[in-house]
Scaffold this active site. Structure first.
Site, PDB file in Angstrom:
ATOM      1  N   GLU A 114     -26.747 -47.979  23.419  1.00  0.00           N
ATOM      2  CA  GLU A 114     -26.052 -48.653  24.522  1.00  0.00           C
ATOM      3  C   GLU A 114     -25.681 -47.691  25.644  1.00  0.00           C
ATOM      4  OE1 GLU A 114     -25.409 -49.148  21.345  1.00  0.00           O
ATOM      5  OE2 GLU A 114     -25.968 -51.252  21.074  1.00  0.00           O
ATOM      6  N   HIS A 164     -19.086 -58.539  15.603  1.00  0.00           N
ATOM      7  CA  HIS A 164     -20.016 -59.245  16.492  1.00  0.00           C
ATOM      8  C   HIS A 164     -19.398 -60.535  17.045  1.00  0.00           C
ATOM      9  CE1 HIS A 164     -22.646 -56.687  14.054  1.00  0.00           C
ATOM     10  NE2 HIS A 164     -23.530 -56.751  15.020  1.00  0.00           N
TER      11      HIS A 164
END
Length: 336
Positions: free
Chosen positions: A70, A139
């Site tokens: 990321e 998540h």
């Protein structure tokens, strides 16, 4: 007018923006879908299927699969934005912001300010958020407040497919870094969406319902629960202003304050945790600027202050539900 899903609306906005402007690129993990697996390309178009069809239309130079890193995705996008491109970076789950937060709040958010306006950062960071997907504690979080508090970032939270397309096209045209927050639960919801290009301006709230008894501000997916409750209570003569800010930075404070000055009551519903979240922020703004208008204490309806549970029954309890919203409405209206 054609009916499209939230997923289709964002996909269409990406297609149209890339067709219109050759400087728009898309990058992220598997945005071309399935690359490197069995050799097929564009297999599913990103983890949520939002970028499907971009690769065959615009090629590998503009639809770029990245490693699972990321910090590299956001760093590359911020650098590309400095060279004249308009990158749309996909971060998959918002929960992973921590891995690349320096590139966001210390770099992308500050280019414009630190270089005296001579540098711009026209990039969009797409991310998913929200519970109810049975995806576990890492998540399912909603961390919108963490980016909303950073000066230099614009933060978008579309509630329906129409707004998702118009806000995405606006985000891609913007010269600052925009965080585009997509609630996973909304991807298969649908509404009428024009085929042509249009934009929804930042900082302009939308009124879903107009009423005189109570103001309800709801952000993203919880809005749909609010509307179900409000429509049910309308048969009892309860009328509510229901406001969707659509962008949390900039925030349409004027719309919220004007409504509260009329109704005298406020409930804020969001799926973030209660401490330092958007509900707390909006409540403080109203308490500071419209205190004399209030006829009852402000109520926040939020998630519990805990990680998101994995067990379905616990996750449902953790999230704000219609029963919580209805209870808050009745409590506020019954306040002496």
């Amino acid at each position: 007018m054609p009916v499209k899903t939230y997923r289709e609306a964002i996909n269409e906005a990406l297609h149209q923006a890339m067709r219109e402007d050759s400087t728009v690129i898309v990058l992220g993990e598997e945005v071309s879908g399935g690359a490197g697996c069995d050799g097929s390309r564009d297999a599913y178009g990103g983890v949520m299927g939002v970028t499907k069809g971009l690769l065959p239309a615009y090629g590998e130079a503009r639809v770029i699969d990245t490693p699972i890193t990321e910090s590299a995705i956001i760093g590359a996008a911020a650098g590309a934005a400095q060279t004249g491109l308009r990158p749309v970076a996909e971060l998959m789950f918002m929960d992973f912001f921590g891995v690349c937060f320096d590139q966001i709040y210390n770099q992308a958010a500050k280019f414009h300010y630190m270089f005296g306006g001579k540098a711009q950062c026209p990039m969009v960071i797409r991310c998913t958020t929200g519970a109810g997907w049975r995806a576990g504690a890492q998540h399912s979080q909603n961390l919108t407040q963490m980016v909303t508090m950073v000066p230099g970032l614009k933060v978008v939270c579309p509630t329906n497919a129409y707004d998702a397309k118009g806000l995405m096209l606006q985000a891609i045209q913007d010269n600052d870094c925009v965080i585009f927050v997509e609630d996973k639960i909304l991807y298969d919801t649908s509404c009428e969406v024009p085929d042509e290009m249009y934009t929804v301006p930042f900082g302009e709230a939308k009124f879903y319902r107009e009423g005189s008894d109570l103001t309800i501000v709801a952000i993203s997916n919880p809005m749909h629960k609010v509307l179900a409750v409000v429509d049910r209570l309308a048969s009892e003569g309860i009328s509510c202003d229901v406001i969707d800010p659509r962008t949390t930075s900039p925030l349409d404070e004027e719309a919220i304050l004007e409504s509260v000055e009329t109704t005298g009551r406020l409930i804020v519903v969001d799926e973030m945790t209660p401490r330092c979240g958007l509900a707390a922020d909006i409540s403080s703004i109203v308490a500071e600027k419209a205190f004399d208008s209030l006829r009852a204490p402000i109520r926040k309806v939020t998630a519990a202050h805990s990680p998101v549970p994995f067990a379905p029954n616990l996750e449902d309890t953790w999230m704000p539900q219609e029963s919580d919203i209805e209870s808050a409405i009745r409590d506020v209206l019954e306040y002496a």
